[in-house]
Design a protein around this motif. Sequence first.
Motif, PDB file in Angstrom:
ATOM      1  N   LEU A 138       0.803  -1.222   0.000  1.00 14.18           N
ATOM      2  CA  LEU A 138       0.000   0.000   0.000  1.00 14.18           C
ATOM      3  C   LEU A 138       0.837   1.274   0.000  1.00 14.18           C
ATOM      4  O   LEU A 138       0.467   2.255  -0.649  1.00 14.18           O
ATOM      5  N   VAL A 139       1.943   1.298   0.738  1.00 14.79           N
ATOM      6  CA  VAL A 139       2.669   2.561   0.919  1.00 14.79           C
ATOM      7  C   VAL A 139       3.899   2.705   0.034  1.00 14.79           C
ATOM      8  O   VAL A 139       4.417   3.808  -0.108  1.00 14.79           O
ATOM      9  N   GLU A 140       4.384   1.607  -0.558  1.00 12.92           N
ATOM     10  CA  GLU A 140       5.530   1.710  -1.450  1.00 12.92           C
ATOM     11  C   GLU A 140       5.036   1.740  -2.884  1.00 12.92           C
ATOM     12  O   GLU A 140       4.002   1.175  -3.215  1.00 12.92           O
ATOM     13  N   GLY A 141       5.768   2.376  -3.749  1.00 11.32           N
ATOM     14  CA  GLY A 141       5.366   2.453  -5.145  1.00 11.32           C
ATOM     15  C   GLY A 141       4.665   3.763  -5.454  1.00 11.32           C
ATOM     16  O   GLY A 141       4.553   4.645  -4.611  1.00 11.32           O
ATOM     17  N   GLU A 142       4.200   3.858  -6.663  1.00 12.00           N
ATOM     18  CA  GLU A 142       3.569   5.076  -7.145  1.00 12.00           C
ATOM     19  C   GLU A 142       2.217   5.327  -6.479  1.00 12.00           C
ATOM     20  O   GLU A 142       1.386   4.417  -6.423  1.00 12.00           O
ATOM     21  N   PRO A 143       1.984   6.541  -5.978  1.00  8.52           N
ATOM     22  CA  PRO A 143       0.649   6.867  -5.465  1.00  8.52           C
ATOM     23  C   PRO A 143      -0.379   6.737  -6.595  1.00  8.52           C
ATOM     24  O   PRO A 143      -0.091   7.025  -7.753  1.00  8.52           O
ATOM     25  N   GLY A 144      -1.544   6.251  -6.242  1.00  7.21           N
ATOM     26  CA  GLY A 144      -2.609   6.129  -7.217  1.00  7.21           C
ATOM     27  C   GLY A 144      -2.552   4.883  -8.079  1.00  7.21           C
ATOM     28  O   GLY A 144      -3.328   4.757  -9.027  1.00  7.21           O
ATOM     29  N   ARG A 145      -1.645   3.943  -7.783  1.00 10.05           N
ATOM     30  CA  ARG A 145      -1.540   2.758  -8.639  1.00 10.05           C
ATOM     31  C   ARG A 145      -2.681   1.774  -8.427  1.00 10.05           C
ATOM     32  O   ARG A 145      -2.896   0.887  -9.234  1.00 10.05           O
ATOM     33  N   TRP A 146      -3.414   1.899  -7.290  1.00  9.36           N
ATOM     34  CA  TRP A 146      -4.558   1.030  -7.021  1.00  9.36           C
ATOM     35  C   TRP A 146      -5.838   1.831  -7.198  1.00  9.36           C
ATOM     36  O   TRP A 146      -5.895   3.002  -6.825  1.00  9.36           O
ATOM     37  N   ASP A 147      -6.865   1.211  -7.723  1.00  9.51           N
ATOM     38  CA  ASP A 147      -8.151   1.885  -7.722  1.00  9.51           C
ATOM     39  C   ASP A 147      -8.745   1.785  -6.315  1.00  9.51           C
ATOM     40  O   ASP A 147      -8.203   1.085  -5.449  1.00  9.51           O
ATOM     41  N   ALA A 148      -9.836   2.487  -6.064  1.00  8.14           N
ATOM     42  CA  ALA A 148     -10.407   2.570  -4.714  1.00  8.14           C
ATOM     43  C   ALA A 148     -10.787   1.202  -4.155  1.00  8.14           C
ATOM     44  O   ALA A 148     -10.518   0.901  -2.983  1.00  8.14           O
ATOM     45  N   MET A 149     -11.388   0.345  -4.955  1.00  8.37           N
ATOM     46  CA  MET A 149     -11.817  -0.963  -4.469  1.00  8.37           C
ATOM     47  C   MET A 149     -10.616  -1.851  -4.141  1.00  8.37           C
ATOM     48  O   MET A 149     -10.581  -2.513  -3.096  1.00  8.37           O
ATOM     49  N   THR A 150      -9.624  -1.878  -5.015  1.00  6.07           N
ATOM     50  CA  THR A 150      -8.428  -2.694  -4.767  1.00  6.07           C
ATOM     51  C   THR A 150      -7.738  -2.245  -3.483  1.00  6.07           C
ATOM     52  O   THR A 150      -7.366  -3.066  -2.641  1.00  6.07           O
ATOM     53  N   GLU A 151      -7.578  -0.942  -3.334  1.00  2.98           N
ATOM     54  CA  GLU A 151      -6.933  -0.412  -2.139  1.00  2.98           C
ATOM     55  C   GLU A 151      -7.738  -0.765  -0.880  1.00  2.98           C
ATOM     56  O   GLU A 151      -7.160  -1.140   0.145  1.00  2.98           O
ATOM     57  N   THR A 152      -9.036  -0.677  -0.960  1.00  3.52           N
ATOM     58  CA  THR A 152      -9.894  -1.012   0.176  1.00  3.52           C
ATOM     59  C   THR A 152      -9.772  -2.483   0.532  1.00  3.52           C
ATOM     60  O   THR A 152      -9.650  -2.842   1.711  1.00  3.52           O
ATOM     61  N   LEU A 153      -9.786  -3.341  -0.466  1.00  2.64           N
ATOM     62  CA  LEU A 153      -9.652  -4.780  -0.204  1.00  2.64           C
ATOM     63  C   LEU A 153      -8.299  -5.109   0.422  1.00  2.64           C
ATOM     64  O   LEU A 153      -8.209  -5.958   1.320  1.00  2.64           O
ATOM     65  N   LEU A 154      -7.244  -4.426  -0.024  1.00  2.15           N
ATOM     66  CA  LEU A 154      -5.926  -4.630   0.601  1.00  2.15           C
ATOM     67  C   LEU A 154      -5.954  -4.199   2.068  1.00  2.15           C
ATOM     68  O   LEU A 154      -5.417  -4.898   2.938  1.00  2.15           O
ATOM     69  N   HIS A 155      -6.573  -3.057   2.342  1.00  2.06           N
ATOM     70  CA  HIS A 155      -6.678  -2.602   3.735  1.00  2.06           C
ATOM     71  C   HIS A 155      -7.434  -3.614   4.593  1.00  2.06           C
ATOM     72  O   HIS A 155      -7.038  -3.913   5.722  1.00  2.06           O
ATOM     73  N   PHE A 156      -8.534  -4.132   4.075  1.00  2.13           N
ATOM     74  CA  PHE A 156      -9.311  -5.086   4.857  1.00  2.13           C
ATOM     75  C   PHE A 156      -8.613  -6.436   4.984  1.00  2.13           C
ATOM     76  O   PHE A 156      -8.767  -7.119   5.996  1.00  2.13           O
ATOM     77  N   ALA A 157      -7.832  -6.840   3.993  1.00  2.00           N
ATOM     78  CA  ALA A 157      -7.043  -8.069   4.129  1.00  2.00           C
ATOM     79  C   ALA A 157      -6.012  -7.886   5.243  1.00  2.00           C
ATOM     80  O   ALA A 157      -5.834  -8.773   6.096  1.00  2.00           O
ATOM     81  N   ALA A 158      -5.356  -6.731   5.258  1.00  2.00           N
ATOM     82  CA  ALA A 158      -4.398  -6.441   6.329  1.00  2.00           C
ATOM     83  C   ALA A 158      -5.109  -6.384   7.681  1.00  2.00           C
ATOM     84  O   ALA A 158      -4.623  -6.925   8.683  1.00  2.00           O
ATOM     85  N   ARG A 159      -6.268  -5.746   7.712  1.00  2.00           N
ATOM     86  CA  ARG A 159      -7.028  -5.617   8.960  1.00  2.00           C
ATOM     87  C   ARG A 159      -7.421  -6.987   9.504  1.00  2.00           C
ATOM     88  O   ARG A 159      -7.303  -7.266  10.701  1.00  2.00           O
ATOM     89  N   ARG A 160      -7.907  -7.845   8.641  1.00  2.00           N
ATOM     90  CA  ARG A 160      -8.329  -9.184   9.075  1.00  2.00           C
ATOM     91  C   ARG A 160      -7.156  -9.949   9.690  1.00  2.00           C
ATOM     92  O   ARG A 160      -7.281 -10.535  10.767  1.00  2.00           O
ATOM     93  N   ASP A 161      -6.002  -9.935   9.021  1.00  2.00           N
ATOM     94  CA  ASP A 161      -4.838 -10.631   9.558  1.00  2.00           C
ATOM     95  C   ASP A 161      -4.410 -10.026  10.894  1.00  2.00           C
ATOM     96  O   ASP A 161      -4.086 -10.745  11.841  1.00  2.00           O
ATOM     97  N   HIS A 162      -4.434  -8.714  10.975  1.00  2.00           N
ATOM     98  CA  HIS A 162      -4.080  -7.993  12.200  1.00  2.00           C
ATOM     99  C   HIS A 162      -5.001  -8.383  13.355  1.00  2.00           C
ATOM    100  O   HIS A 162      -4.552  -8.651  14.474  1.00  2.00           O
TER     101      HIS A 162
END
Length: 185
Positions: free
Chosen positions: A63-87
Motif C-alpha cells: 500500500l505505501v511503497e510504489g507510485e501513489p494512485g496505482r490502485w483503484d479505490a476498491m483494490t486499495e480497500t480490499l488490501l486494507h481489509f485483508a491487512a485488517r483481518r490478519d491484524h
Amino acid sequence: MPWWAGSKTDMAGRFITFEGGEGAGKSTQLKLLAESLRQSGLDVVLTREPGGSTGAEDIRRLLVEGEPGRWDAMTETLLHFAARRDHLVRTVWPALSDGKWVLCDRFADSTTAYQGSGHGLPAHAIEQIYALTVGAFRPDLTIILDQPVEEGLPRTVTSAWGWSSTAACAKASSTSPPPIPTAAP
C-alpha cells in the motif's frame, strides 16, 4: 475464534483506536496513553493499521511503497481489509482475549475517510466488506485528533513509529479527504 468472530463478549481486554489526519499526533498520544495505562498496572499492546502483524505488514508495504494512485479505490480497500483481518486474527483478538488493552494507530474510520470520502468508494461497499471481514467487532473507544492538513503534513517526515511517511504524505496531499466522521461505524 471462528472466521466471523467479532463479538467482544468473550474478550476481557479493551480496544482503543486513534484516528486523525497525517501528523495530527496519533502515535504520540497513543504512546502517552500506553505509558499511563501501564503505570496503572494494565498490560498494553501498541499496534497500527495497516500493519500490526507479519502478514498485515507485508500488505502495508504494497500500500505505501510504489507510485501513489496505482490502485483503484476498491483494490486499495480490499488490501486494507485483508491487512485488517490478519491484524485482528493474529494480534488484536488474541491480546483482547488475554485481557490486554490494545491501542491502535488507525482502524476502520481511516478506510472510510480515505478510500470512501477520499477515493469515492460508496459507504455501503465499505460497510459490506467490514461486515464480511470484521463482523460485529468495534473499538471500545475511538479518539479522533483533528488538525488542519497544512499543519499536520510537515510533521510526518518521520513518525513516532520510526518510518518515513513521504508516500503517505504525497497520497494524502493529493486526495485531501474530509475530516473523519465522529459517529461510530
